[in-house]
Motif scaffolding. Sequence first.
Motif, PDB file in Angstrom:
ATOM      1  N   ASN A 142      -9.771   6.088  18.978  1.00 43.86           N
ATOM      2  CA  ASN A 142     -11.230   5.997  19.139  1.00 43.86           C
ATOM      3  C   ASN A 142     -11.845   4.857  18.329  1.00 43.86           C
ATOM      4  OD1 ASN A 142     -11.121   8.197  20.820  1.00 43.86           O
ATOM      5  ND2 ASN A 142     -11.945   9.642  19.330  1.00 43.86           N
ATOM      6  N   LEU A 143     -11.278   4.569  17.171  1.00 44.96           N
ATOM      7  CA  LEU A 143     -11.821   3.512  16.312  1.00 44.96           C
ATOM      8  C   LEU A 143     -11.232   2.136  16.621  1.00 44.96           C
ATOM      9  CD1 LEU A 143     -11.889   5.466  12.932  1.00 44.96           C
ATOM     10  CD2 LEU A 143     -13.861   4.856  14.384  1.00 44.96           C
ATOM     11  N   GLY A 144     -10.260   2.074  17.528  1.00 47.49           N
ATOM     12  CA  GLY A 144      -9.667   0.792  17.909  1.00 47.49           C
ATOM     13  C   GLY A 144      -8.836   0.161  16.811  1.00 47.49           C
ATOM     14  N   LEU A 145      -8.109   0.991  16.071  1.00 48.78           N
ATOM     15  CA  LEU A 145      -7.305   0.476  14.960  1.00 48.78           C
ATOM     16  C   LEU A 145      -5.972  -0.059  15.467  1.00 48.78           C
ATOM     17  CD1 LEU A 145      -7.897   3.296  12.331  1.00 48.78           C
ATOM     18  CD2 LEU A 145      -9.359   1.349  12.929  1.00 48.78           C
ATOM     19  N   GLN A 146      -5.525  -1.154  14.889  1.00 44.86           N
ATOM     20  CA  GLN A 146      -4.227  -1.740  15.236  1.00 44.86           C
ATOM     21  C   GLN A 146      -3.161  -1.121  14.336  1.00 44.86           C
ATOM     22  OE1 GLN A 146      -5.184  -5.998  15.007  1.00 44.86           O
ATOM     23  NE2 GLN A 146      -4.865  -6.049  17.218  1.00 44.86           N
ATOM     24  N   VAL A 147      -2.917   0.163  14.596  1.00 40.08           N
ATOM     25  CA  VAL A 147      -2.037   0.967  13.757  1.00 40.08           C
ATOM     26  C   VAL A 147      -1.118   1.806  14.633  1.00 40.08           C
ATOM     27  CG1 VAL A 147      -1.990   2.906  12.140  1.00 40.08           C
ATOM     28  CG2 VAL A 147      -3.682   1.096  11.856  1.00 40.08           C
ATOM     29  N   ILE A 148       0.147   1.828  14.295  1.00 38.66           N
ATOM     30  CA  ILE A 148       1.130   2.707  14.931  1.00 38.66           C
ATOM     31  C   ILE A 148       1.516   3.768  13.910  1.00 38.66           C
ATOM     32  CG2 ILE A 148       3.522   2.830  15.739  1.00 38.66           C
ATOM     33  CD1 ILE A 148       3.098   0.146  17.086  1.00 38.66           C
ATOM     34  N   HIS A 149       1.630   5.006  14.363  1.00 40.04           N
ATOM     35  CA  HIS A 149       2.016   6.103  13.486  1.00 40.04           C
ATOM     36  C   HIS A 149       3.526   6.329  13.618  1.00 40.04           C
ATOM     37  CE1 HIS A 149      -2.168   7.658  12.805  1.00 40.04           C
ATOM     38  NE2 HIS A 149      -2.348   6.788  13.786  1.00 40.04           N
ATOM     39  N   GLY A 150       4.233   6.238  12.494  1.00 45.42           N
ATOM     40  CA  GLY A 150       5.666   6.514  12.457  1.00 45.42           C
ATOM     41  C   GLY A 150       5.893   7.860  11.796  1.00 45.42           C
ATOM     42  N   TYR A 151       6.792   8.667  12.343  1.00 41.88           N
ATOM     43  CA  TYR A 151       7.019  10.041  11.865  1.00 41.88           C
ATOM     44  C   TYR A 151       8.393  10.139  11.226  1.00 41.88           C
ATOM     45  CZ  TYR A 151       3.041  10.614  14.874  1.00 41.88           C
ATOM     46  OH  TYR A 151       1.806  10.470  15.442  1.00 41.88           O
ATOM     47  N   TYR A 152       8.436  10.741  10.015  1.00 40.71           N
ATOM     48  CA  TYR A 152       9.652  10.694   9.198  1.00 40.71           C
ATOM     49  C   TYR A 152      10.159  12.037   8.695  1.00 40.71           C
ATOM     50  CZ  TYR A 152       9.074   5.692   9.246  1.00 40.71           C
ATOM     51  OH  TYR A 152       8.967   4.390   9.666  1.00 40.71           O
ATOM     52  N   THR A 153       9.580  13.146   9.053  1.00 33.63           N
ATOM     53  CA  THR A 153       9.831  14.479   8.495  1.00 33.63           C
ATOM     54  C   THR A 153       9.248  14.535   7.078  1.00 33.63           C
ATOM     55  OG1 THR A 153      11.989  14.240   7.396  1.00 33.63           O
ATOM     56  CG2 THR A 153      12.013  14.704   9.780  1.00 33.63           C
ATOM     57  N   THR A 154       8.968  15.729   6.631  1.00 37.95           N
ATOM     58  CA  THR A 154       8.334  15.891   5.322  1.00 37.95           C
ATOM     59  C   THR A 154       9.211  15.374   4.187  1.00 37.95           C
ATOM     60  OG1 THR A 154       7.120  17.794   6.159  1.00 37.95           O
ATOM     61  CG2 THR A 154       7.261  17.567   3.777  1.00 37.95           C
ATOM     62  N   SER A 155      10.459  15.772   4.150  1.00 36.27           N
ATOM     63  CA  SER A 155      11.326  15.363   3.034  1.00 36.27           C
ATOM     64  C   SER A 155      11.617  13.865   3.067  1.00 36.27           C
ATOM     65  CB  SER A 155      12.626  16.160   3.037  1.00 36.27           C
ATOM     66  OG  SER A 155      13.353  15.921   4.224  1.00 36.27           O
ATOM     67  N   LYS A 156      11.843  13.309   4.233  1.00 38.34           N
ATOM     68  CA  LYS A 156      12.146  11.876   4.331  1.00 38.34           C
ATOM     69  C   LYS A 156      10.908  11.035   4.022  1.00 38.34           C
ATOM     70  CE  LYS A 156      16.416  12.605   5.537  1.00 38.34           C
ATOM     71  NZ  LYS A 156      17.016  12.698   6.806  1.00 38.34           N
ATOM     72  N   LEU A 157       9.739  11.524   4.426  1.00 32.46           N
ATOM     73  CA  LEU A 157       8.500  10.802   4.113  1.00 32.46           C
ATOM     74  C   LEU A 157       8.295  10.728   2.614  1.00 32.46           C
ATOM     75  CD1 LEU A 157       5.839   9.415   4.903  1.00 32.46           C
ATOM     76  CD2 LEU A 157       4.809  11.689   5.015  1.00 32.46           C
ATOM     77  N   SER A 158       8.493  11.843   1.939  1.00 29.25           N
ATOM     78  CA  SER A 158       8.329  11.877   0.492  1.00 29.25           C
ATOM     79  C   SER A 158       9.240  10.854  -0.186  1.00 29.25           C
ATOM     80  CB  SER A 158       8.641  13.285  -0.027  1.00 29.25           C
ATOM     81  OG  SER A 158       8.565  13.328  -1.416  1.00 29.25           O
ATOM     82  N   ALA A 159      10.507  10.844   0.189  1.00 29.21           N
ATOM     83  CA  ALA A 159      11.465   9.905  -0.408  1.00 29.21           C
ATOM     84  C   ALA A 159      11.116   8.462  -0.067  1.00 29.21           C
ATOM     85  CB  ALA A 159      12.879  10.233   0.071  1.00 29.21           C
ATOM     86  N   LEU A 160      10.701   8.213   1.176  1.00 30.58           N
ATOM     87  CA  LEU A 160      10.357   6.862   1.609  1.00 30.58           C
ATOM     88  C   LEU A 160       9.146   6.333   0.850  1.00 30.58           C
ATOM     89  CD1 LEU A 160      10.635   4.418   3.489  1.00 30.58           C
ATOM     90  CD2 LEU A 160       9.339   5.714   5.213  1.00 30.58           C
ATOM     91  N   VAL A 161       8.112   7.145   0.700  1.00 31.15           N
ATOM     92  CA  VAL A 161       6.910   6.712  -0.023  1.00 31.15           C
ATOM     93  C   VAL A 161       7.249   6.439  -1.486  1.00 31.15           C
ATOM     94  CG1 VAL A 161       4.629   7.447  -0.830  1.00 31.15           C
ATOM     95  CG2 VAL A 161       5.286   7.801   1.558  1.00 31.15           C
ATOM     96  N   GLN A 162       8.037   7.300  -2.097  1.00 33.75           N
ATOM     97  CA  GLN A 162       8.423   7.087  -3.493  1.00 33.75           C
ATOM     98  C   GLN A 162       9.230   5.802  -3.649  1.00 33.75           C
ATOM     99  OE1 GLN A 162      10.124  10.645  -5.265  1.00 33.75           O
ATOM    100  NE2 GLN A 162       8.594  11.903  -4.241  1.00 33.75           N
ATOM    101  N   GLU A 163      10.124   5.543  -2.698  1.00 28.18           N
ATOM    102  CA  GLU A 163      10.922   4.307  -2.743  1.00 28.18           C
ATOM    103  C   GLU A 163      10.033   3.077  -2.587  1.00 28.18           C
ATOM    104  OE1 GLU A 163      13.807   1.955   0.302  1.00 28.18           O
ATOM    105  OE2 GLU A 163      14.243   4.086   0.036  1.00 28.18           O
ATOM    106  N   ARG A 164       9.126   3.119  -1.622  1.00 29.49           N
ATOM    107  CA  ARG A 164       8.228   1.977  -1.409  1.00 29.49           C
ATOM    108  C   ARG A 164       7.340   1.755  -2.631  1.00 29.49           C
ATOM    109  NH1 ARG A 164       8.075  -0.517   3.190  1.00 29.49           N
ATOM    110  NH2 ARG A 164       5.874  -1.094   2.992  1.00 29.49           N
ATOM    111  N   TYR A 165       6.852   2.838  -3.228  1.00 34.66           N
ATOM    112  CA  TYR A 165       6.024   2.737  -4.421  1.00 34.66           C
ATOM    113  C   TYR A 165       6.816   2.112  -5.568  1.00 34.66           C
ATOM    114  CZ  TYR A 165       3.220   4.048  -8.453  1.00 34.66           C
ATOM    115  OH  TYR A 165       2.503   4.007  -9.619  1.00 34.66           O
ATOM    116  N   ALA A 166       8.045   2.564  -5.765  1.00 35.71           N
ATOM    117  CA  ALA A 166       8.893   2.046  -6.842  1.00 35.71           C
ATOM    118  C   ALA A 166       9.163   0.552  -6.668  1.00 35.71           C
ATOM    119  CB  ALA A 166      10.214   2.812  -6.899  1.00 35.71           C
TER     120      ALA A 166
END
Length: 127
Positions: free
Chosen positions: A87-111
């Motif tokens: 609706n807002l016309g955002l140039q964004v794709i949503h990627g889905y990673y499961t709860t546990s994998k998302l947590s690890a991925l975000v922590q890795e990217r942050y680190a």
Amino acid sequence: ASYYKFWKDASRGFAAGFPAWQDIDAATIVGDDFPVCSPDVASWCPTGTLAGYWAPDICEASPTSCVEFLMSTPEVDTGYFEQLTSNLGLQVIHGYYTTSKLSALVQERYANNLATVFWWWQPSPLI
């Protein structure tokens, strides 16, 4: 607030270091659970090139021209964020990673000091 306008032009996100679609290899990260977003889980999840992701119309023709937001599963807030993106016309794709994998991925990217937008359902020590 109109912060969402930043995401109407993905080049701003890329300039700020946010990942483009497939800069992160969801299939490798998720493994046997890939694709997390599939038509048997949520009817709006695509097959083919965009399997495992959801993209608004603006990104379907050229997905690499869109920024990727990291999500856990399509069952959480079913379609809410996807509808806002569309609706807002955002140039964004949503990627889905499961709860546990998302947590690890975000922590890795942050680190590694990598720019990341992700959705989490509660305040958490994840960030």
